[in-house]
Design a protein around this motif. Structure first.
Motif, PDB file in Angstrom:
ATOM      1  N   UNK A  48     -11.348   0.113  -6.141  1.00 59.80           N
ATOM      2  CA  UNK A  48     -12.512   0.102  -5.263  1.00 59.80           C
ATOM      3  C   UNK A  48     -12.318  -0.963  -4.173  1.00 59.80           C
ATOM      4  N   UNK A  49     -11.841  -2.115  -4.609  1.00 58.78           N
ATOM      5  CA  UNK A  49     -11.624  -3.224  -3.700  1.00 58.78           C
ATOM      6  C   UNK A  49     -10.546  -2.888  -2.656  1.00 58.78           C
ATOM      7  N   UNK A  67      -9.721   0.059  -1.651  1.00 63.24           N
ATOM      8  CA  UNK A  67     -10.314   1.010  -0.705  1.00 63.24           C
ATOM      9  C   UNK A  67     -11.163   0.277   0.318  1.00 63.24           C
ATOM     10  N   UNK A  68     -11.894  -0.736  -0.161  1.00 60.26           N
ATOM     11  CA  UNK A  68     -12.734  -1.530   0.727  1.00 60.26           C
ATOM     12  C   UNK A  68     -11.934  -2.273   1.784  1.00 60.26           C
ATOM     13  N   UNK A  69     -10.630  -2.485   1.493  1.00 62.50           N
ATOM     14  CA  UNK A  69      -9.767  -3.146   2.491  1.00 62.50           C
ATOM     15  C   UNK A  69      -9.072  -2.126   3.387  1.00 62.50           C
ATOM     16  N   UNK A  70      -9.386  -0.849   3.201  1.00 59.94           N
ATOM     17  CA  UNK A  70      -8.839   0.166   4.084  1.00 59.94           C
ATOM     18  C   UNK A  70      -7.470   0.692   3.704  1.00 59.94           C
ATOM     19  N   UNK A  71      -7.029   0.501   2.446  1.00 58.11           N
ATOM     20  CA  UNK A  71      -5.744   1.066   2.039  1.00 58.11           C
ATOM     21  C   UNK A  71      -5.884   2.579   1.843  1.00 58.11           C
ATOM     22  N   UNK A  76     -17.589   4.375   1.932  1.00 56.80           N
ATOM     23  CA  UNK A  76     -16.984   4.423   0.606  1.00 56.80           C
ATOM     24  C   UNK A  76     -17.863   5.187  -0.380  1.00 56.80           C
ATOM     25  N   UNK A 104     -11.288   4.729   7.713  1.00 57.49           N
ATOM     26  CA  UNK A 104     -10.539   3.900   6.787  1.00 57.49           C
ATOM     27  C   UNK A 104      -9.913   2.724   7.523  1.00 57.49           C
ATOM     28  N   UNK A 122     -12.192  -0.159   7.917  1.00 57.25           N
ATOM     29  CA  UNK A 122     -12.375  -1.011   6.748  1.00 57.25           C
ATOM     30  C   UNK A 122     -11.300  -2.072   6.768  1.00 57.25           C
ATOM     31  N   UNK A 138     -16.913  -7.194  -3.692  1.00 54.33           N
ATOM     32  CA  UNK A 138     -17.679  -6.565  -4.762  1.00 54.33           C
ATOM     33  C   UNK A 138     -18.074  -7.568  -5.826  1.00 54.33           C
TER      34      UNK A 138
END
Lengths: 317, 271, 532
Positions: A217-218, A220-224, C69, C97, C100, C108
């Protein structure tokens, strides 16, 4: 470093303790429980003189502990004495049959990895969707079919469909290596199928679990991108946790080959084992049982060590 | 919140198990023919109106023999699991509860037993003790005991962390009572799917052993034994292979589906 | 006007959410109740905006909508989200994406598991830069070192080589903040970033975020279920309920003058204010013989690797006396050894030193109302089991009377006796746990954070109950808690634990109003910042 060395030393000690127990259990099973080995070999009609002669030949007149130690020594020098049934050295008999069993295990493992990993990755992409459901139900069904029954069914169907189909051909690896590999492919596939299902199921749920983890999740949050997350984060983590499963699969494959080679009439360890059992050839049986268990112990040991190398949580503190 | 998948697993599982169980129960009171009666006049007959699964090389009715065999397959799996479960509980509970050297000793022994591939251990046990149904049952019970010991141990270690066990310890309840009355009832959820899976694996092993001639001995029969007897005639009489194999697969698959249903439900329902 | 590029227009709002409606349609296509219902708000450039609501209020979904997301089965029914004037919802997934990390950063809730356990944290951070197309290795390394020192690591090159499990919770949260800020985004979305950290670490993380907000000119969207967490942190607060905005105003106005009754309710629930409960604990006599007396108690967890002992010393010479009918508070930050001390006092863990108990009969109430009762058995069974050691001296009628008295004392009626724990609420379970103590008439009850997982009203009831039992049965209570208000309200003395030792011990008045030890000062400071 200190922690990893400690871990490996503790695992080696555990390995030695396990091997000692395994050898003790094997020895007790074959030398103590069945009673008088000489009587067993010669049958109830043997004369006292015959029995005494055989006892001293086999060393059965010595104290138990001496017998155990000499047997243990034999294990490490590959000198296990003569087979009671075949009259030739046990180690030679085992070595002669080894290629079939090892060959089948390797081919089956290749099947397992090559088929189950891609399917698991595909299935875990969209869990619960049609493709995943089809794969999962097929996995359950394959898991439930005993390999020997599957072999019988395949042979039955194949010989009904193709008149030229013949099961039970065998080529020695020294004569015709291609033919040797060829005749092992179908039996290996039959052994591999339930294990493909097992590995698929494990890898699928492991990937799904990793996918729902906080670090994905993290990331993804960084745009990977999804692909990069799969390759760099998810698969390495799934692989680490699947090392143990692969070691179990490999030992299951080895055990499964003992039965399946009987269906295909292949001269592997399974046939030797059955011949030994039929003729109550205890020197042969005890040697085989110990070596097969020894391989299994080594597999689990290797899995532990590999796991500790791959996982920094065990490696470092 | 019930997962709908759990329901479909249950339905599929119980239908499949129902087929085998029905043939078992019916075989106790009635089979179309005497399963052991030979009839030289009707050797190796293909499936027909009189013999719907055909006949074997002695002219025995395959349908009756399959019904008859279900009894042994089911009996051996249940008896073997009962022994394995009992042994597993007797070792796994103290190992998980006391920890320390008790745990280490029990686990070393159980790991050593697990190092022998199960089928090998069972074959050897039967080879040493002589092939008979009862030897198969205790041999398989012994082979499977470490698996149950592990499941019990892990479950016990987990429940031991809960506050109510600490409470019981503070109240000075004796340890055997804590294990039997405070921990064991809460292990049912973990042990149930393991038991059903155990039944399926037990059947896999038993059929393999009987196939090799080291399981059930004539005149008794199990699905695996039927397959072993049929192998010599497999090209001439494929029905001798297909029907017993199908029943074997149905039984194992039914058990897997039921265990999967339990697993899915308890996982999502969060016990 | 039309020729000015979009980016050059100065926006008051960095993000503008307009009429956003979001739902989770079921597979059969039936219309579902919207999770977000025509939500409209703006995030001003440079501000720290708090988004507050209970679970299910839609606050996290709002954040995920902005970040892009959302879970695969979520559907945006209508509305628009604009980021510096650009419409986010009409963008391609790949474009979003890319935003982000470079435009929007996220942190989180769970720092414990938010980093790949197999990867060095430096490598994890490098993955972010590689994904955003920074090809030069030296540049990547420099940027990572810079950001690591910005978030407060003195030696970035050492941290770079560490694995996540080698770091503390607070350090991991700093790494995550570093990761989110690596590409200097304009907006940082924080989804409950402090809810799993203790109060001292929480204050440090909030300070850091506040500093970064000013230094790096970042706008922060801060999501929390705890209205008190936003107090000294956010400029403005939005309160959400059922996918709608209940109230939005400056933090001061929301906290001091809530206009909406729901906000007011959240405020009262957020904080158990024991001062209003008017508790009257028993008078205690500190000259009598203590019910429990510890002298120089030490304990350690050991793990052995075949003969090599790893020792983790948790208690390091604890001295503690508890007198009859005294309510003693025990406070300390997480990891100071409170829980180990409880286990030691209850005889569940081996220890060195001397522990004198006046009687063997000590009751215990634990933290977690879920696992405090055995789910397999009825409440009746639990109470009978508690009486087992005394069963021989009691007749059947005695047992029945004892059970009736106990269940009545804790304020439950007899109908509960035949129920199982699964049918009871958290507060009711804690009452049963207390009944199991009371029934054996102990001289001392050890209560290990019995309120921490209960809502404010149940916690207040349990607190009243404990005070009543203390008064009526003259039972001493050792109350382990992290809430200083509880200590003030009900305890007569308090001990502060730090690093396995008692740092300070004395009357509440003295310890809490004129603390002497550094540990107490630090703890009080953090508590005051967060909760006063």
């Amino acid at each position: 470093m200190g922690r990893q060395a400690g871990f490996i030393i503790s695992k080696i000690l555990e390995l030695l303790a396990t091997l000692f127990l395994v050898s003790l259990l094997t020895f007790v099973a074959f030398s103590v429980i069945p009673g008088d080995t000489a009587q067993v070999i010669l049958g109830p009609d043997a004369s006292q003189a015959q029995l005494d002669a055989l006892r001293s030949e086999l060393g059965l007149d010595r104290p138990m502990i001496v017998q155990y130690l000499s047997w243990l020594g034999g294990l490490f020098t590959f000198n296990l004495g003569k087979s009671a049934a075949f009259g030739t050295p046990v180690a030679g008999l085992i070595a002669e049959r080894l290629p079939v069993t090892i060959g089948m295990s390797i081919i089956a493992l290749i099947f397992v990895i090559v088929i189950s990993y891609p399917l698991a990755i595909l299935s875990a992409r969209r869990p619960g969707k049609t493709l995943d459901q089809i794969f999962s139900v097929m996995g359950h069904i394959l898991f439930a079919i005993p390999p020997f029954a599957l072999s019988l069914i395949i042979i039955t169907i194949a010989s009904a469909l193709f008149s030229g189909f013949r099961a039970g051909q065998y080529f020695a690896p020294s004569d015709n290596f291609g033919g040797f590999v060829g005749c092992l492919i179908l039996p290996s596939f039959c052994i591999a199928l339930p294990k493909i299902a097992m590995t698929f199921k494990y890898m699928r749920s492991s990937i799904i679990e990793q996918n729902s983890s906080e670090y994905v999740k993290n990331a993804k949050g960084h745009g990977l991108s999804d692909l990069r997350i799969l390759v760099k984060h998810v698969l390495p983590n799934s692989n680490v946790s699947s090392i143990t499963v692969i070691s179990i699969v490999l030992s299951d494959i080895l055990a499964g080959s003992l039965i399946v080679e009987q269906v295909f009439n292949l001269p592997g360890l399974g046939r030797l084992l059955l011949a030994g059992i039929a003729r109550r050839d205890f020197p042969l049986l005890s040697g085989m049982v110990f070596y097969i268990a020894f391989i299994t112990v080594l597999l689990y040991f290797a899995a532990d060590i590999l796991g500790s190398i791959a996982d920094p949580r065990i490696r470092l503190k | 919140m019930k997962d709908p998948r759990s329901k479909s697993f249950y339905i599929a599982g119980f239908i499949l198990l129902g087929i085998v169980l029905a043939s078992f129960i019916l075989s106790l009171i009635w089979t179309p023919y005497d399963p052991n009666a030979t009839d030289p006049a009707s050797k190796l007959m293909a499936p027909c109106a009189e013999h719907i699964f055909g006949t074997d090389n002695f002219g025995r009715d395959t349908f009756s023999r399959v019904m008859f065999a279900s009894k042994y397959t089911i009996f051996i799996s249940f008896a073997g699991v009962a022994i394995a479960l009992l042994l597993g509980l007797l070792t796994g509970l103290p190992a998980g509860y006391y920890g320390g050297w008790t745990d280490r000793g029990i686990m070393l022994l159980s790991n050593s037993v697990m190092c022998f591939p199960g089928i090998l251990l069972a074959l050897v046990a039967v080879a040493v003790a002589g092939p008979s149904m009862f030897n198969v049952v205790w041999a398989l019970g012994l082979v499977f005991a470490p698996t149950f010991a592990r499941v019990t141990r892990v479950g016990t270690m987990e429940i031991k962390q809960r506050d109510y066990i600490m409470h019981a310890q503070v109240m000075k309840i004796p340890s055997p009572r804590i294990m039997a009355l405070h921990i064991l009832p809460n292990l049912v959820g973990t042990l149930l799917p393991a038991t059903v899976i155990g039944l399926a694996n037990m059947t896999l092993f038993e059929s393999g052993m009987s196939y090799l001639g080291l399981g059930v001995q004539p005149p008794d029969a199990s699905f695996g034994k039927l397959l072993a007897d049929a192998q010599a005639y497999m090209t001439r009489a494929p029905w001798l292979i297909i029907f017993p194999a199908l029943m074997l697969i149905i039984y194992i698959l039914g058990l897997y589906f039921v265990s999967e249903g339990i697993r899915v439900r308890t996982q999502k329902g969060g016990v | 006007m039309e020729n000015i590029p979009e980016e050059r227009i100065r926006h008051i709002h960095l993000v503008k959410v307009h009429d956003l409606t979001l739902s989770f349609p079921s597979a059969k296509g039936e219309p579902a109740k919207p999770v977000l219902d025509k939500l409209s708000f703006g995030i001003r450039d440079g501000e720290i905006l708090g988004l507050i609501g209970n679970s299910g209020s839609g606050k996290s979904m709002t954040a995920y909508s902005i970040a892009g997301l959302l879970p695969a089965n979520a559907k945006i029914e209508e509305g628009a989200i604009k980021f510096r004037g650009k419409d986010l919802l009409s963008m391609k997934p790949a474009e979003r994406r890319k935003m982000l990390g470079s435009d929007i950063g996220m942190i989180f809730q769970e720092p414990a598991s938010a980093l790949d356990p197999l990867m060095k944290v430096g490598k994890s951070l490098e993955e972010i830069l590689i994904s955003h197309g920074i090809k030069d290795k030296a540049e990547r390394y420099n940027r990572i070192s810079d950001i690591l020192s910005t978030v407060g690591f003195a030696t970035p090159e050492k941290i770079y080589e560490r694995y996540p499990h080698q770091l503390s919770g607070g350090q991991r949260q700093r790494i995550l903040i570093a990761g989110a800020l690596l590409l200097s985004p304009k907006l940082l979305i924080c989804d409950e970033p402090t809810s799993s950290l203790d109060s001292v670490t929480t204050v440090a993380i909030l300070d850091l975020l506040r500093k970064l907000c000013i230094d790096m000119k970042i706008t922060i969207l801060f999501i929390s279920h705890d209205i008190s967490a936003v107090k000294n942190f956010c400029d403005r607060v939005i309160v959400m309920k059922d996918g709608k905005i209940v109230e939005s105003d400056t933090t001061e106005d929301i906290l001091m003058r809530p206009k909406n009754p729901y906000t007011a309710e959240l405020l009262t629930n957020a904080r158990l204010d024991p001062r209003k409960l008017e508790l009257t604990p028993a008078e205690c006599d500190r000259t009598a013989e203590p019910v429990l007396s510890c002298k120089d108690v030490s304990a350690a967890y050991t793990a052995s690797l075949w003969g090599r002992w790893d020792e983790n010393r948790v208690l390091n010479g604890v001295d503690l006396d508890i007198y009859p009918a005294e309510i003693k508070g025990l406070i300390g930050s997480s990891g100071c050894g409170k829980t180990t001390l409880v286990k030691t006092l209850l005889g569940l863990m081996k220890s060195e030193g001397t522990i004198n108990r006046k009687s063997d009969n000590t009751g215990a109430v634990f933290q977690d109302p879920v696992s405090c009762l055995n789910p397999s058995h009825t409440i009746m069974w639990h109470l009978k089991e508690a009486l087992r050691p005394y069963k021989r001296q009691m007749s059947k009628e005695d047992i029945q009377v004892a059970i009736d008295n106990a269940i009545e004392t804790v304020g439950l009626d007899r109908g509960y006796l035949n129920r199982r724990p699964g049918e009871l609420s958290g507060g009711q379970r804690q009452r049963v746990a207390i009944a199991m103590c009371v029934i054996t008439r102990p001289k001392l009850i050890i209560a290990d954070e019995p309120f921490s997982s209960l809502d404010a009203s149940s916690a207040a009831e349990i607190l009243k109950l404990l005070a009543k039992i203390n008064r009526e049965h003259q039972v001493a209570i050792l109350m382990i808690t992290h809430n200083i208000h509880i200590v003030r309200a009900v305890c007569s003395t308090v001990a502060v634990m730090d690093a396995g030792k008692i740092a300070e011990d004395g009357t509440c008045d003295k310890v809490l109003n004129s603390p002497e030890s550094d540990a107490t000062k630090k703890l009080l400071e953090a508590e005051n910042t967060l909760h006063s």
